[in-house]
Design a protein around this motif. Sequence first.
Motif, PDB file in Angstrom:
ATOM      1  N   LYS A 188       0.816  -1.214   0.000  1.00  0.00           N
ATOM      2  CA  LYS A 188       0.000   0.000   0.000  1.00  0.00           C
ATOM      3  C   LYS A 188       0.850   1.265   0.000  1.00  0.00           C
ATOM      4  O   LYS A 188       0.445   2.297  -0.522  1.00  0.00           O
ATOM      5  N   ASN A 189       2.014   1.188   0.604  1.00  0.00           N
ATOM      6  CA  ASN A 189       2.906   2.345   0.659  1.00  0.00           C
ATOM      7  C   ASN A 189       3.855   2.401  -0.533  1.00  0.00           C
ATOM      8  O   ASN A 189       4.833   3.146  -0.506  1.00  0.00           O
ATOM      9  N   LEU A 190       3.582   1.574  -1.556  1.00  0.00           N
ATOM     10  CA  LEU A 190       4.372   1.499  -2.784  1.00  0.00           C
ATOM     11  C   LEU A 190       5.826   1.115  -2.511  1.00  0.00           C
ATOM     12  O   LEU A 190       6.744   1.596  -3.162  1.00  0.00           O
ATOM     13  N   GLN A 191       6.024   0.241  -1.526  1.00  0.00           N
ATOM     14  CA  GLN A 191       7.356  -0.253  -1.202  1.00  0.00           C
ATOM     15  C   GLN A 191       7.502  -1.682  -1.706  1.00  0.00           C
ATOM     16  O   GLN A 191       6.543  -2.448  -1.721  1.00  0.00           O
TER      17      GLN A 191
END
Length: 146
Positions: free
Chosen positions: A53-56
């Motif tokens: 979700k945090n684009l990690q």
Amino acid sequence: MKKISFLLFLTFLISCTSNTILKEPEDLIPKDTMSLLIQEMMIATSSKYVKNKNLQKKINYMPFVFDRFRIDSTRFQVSNLYYMSKIDVYQEVFEDAKGNLEKQKEFYDREKNKLDSINRDSVKKNKLLNERLIKAKKDSLEKAKI
């Protein structure tokens, strides 16, 4: 000479026996829990290169799996080594995990298809609604000209 050759043959035969079956450890993870654990570990390893979700990316999810099952990595290693020494049981554990993963995949594929069909229907409805609005505007402009 016969005694020596018999003794060598007997020594060779005894040395070839397999001692790979280990004793059952005291804190052995049960077979069904091991199957669920392996299933979660497969998901965790495959999701390593997927953005969250945090684009990690490249996040190690294994500690979360061990925390979820309240075990540590050494207990898993000992249990895994024991099950590996009993290949029939180990194969059952993996087949069970694979079957559960396939069921989950089928479920999520069906859900994705439902959502896709809902999205397609809503796109069609929006397209029809936009066409009707454009037609209504054209009609109102033509009436205004008359």
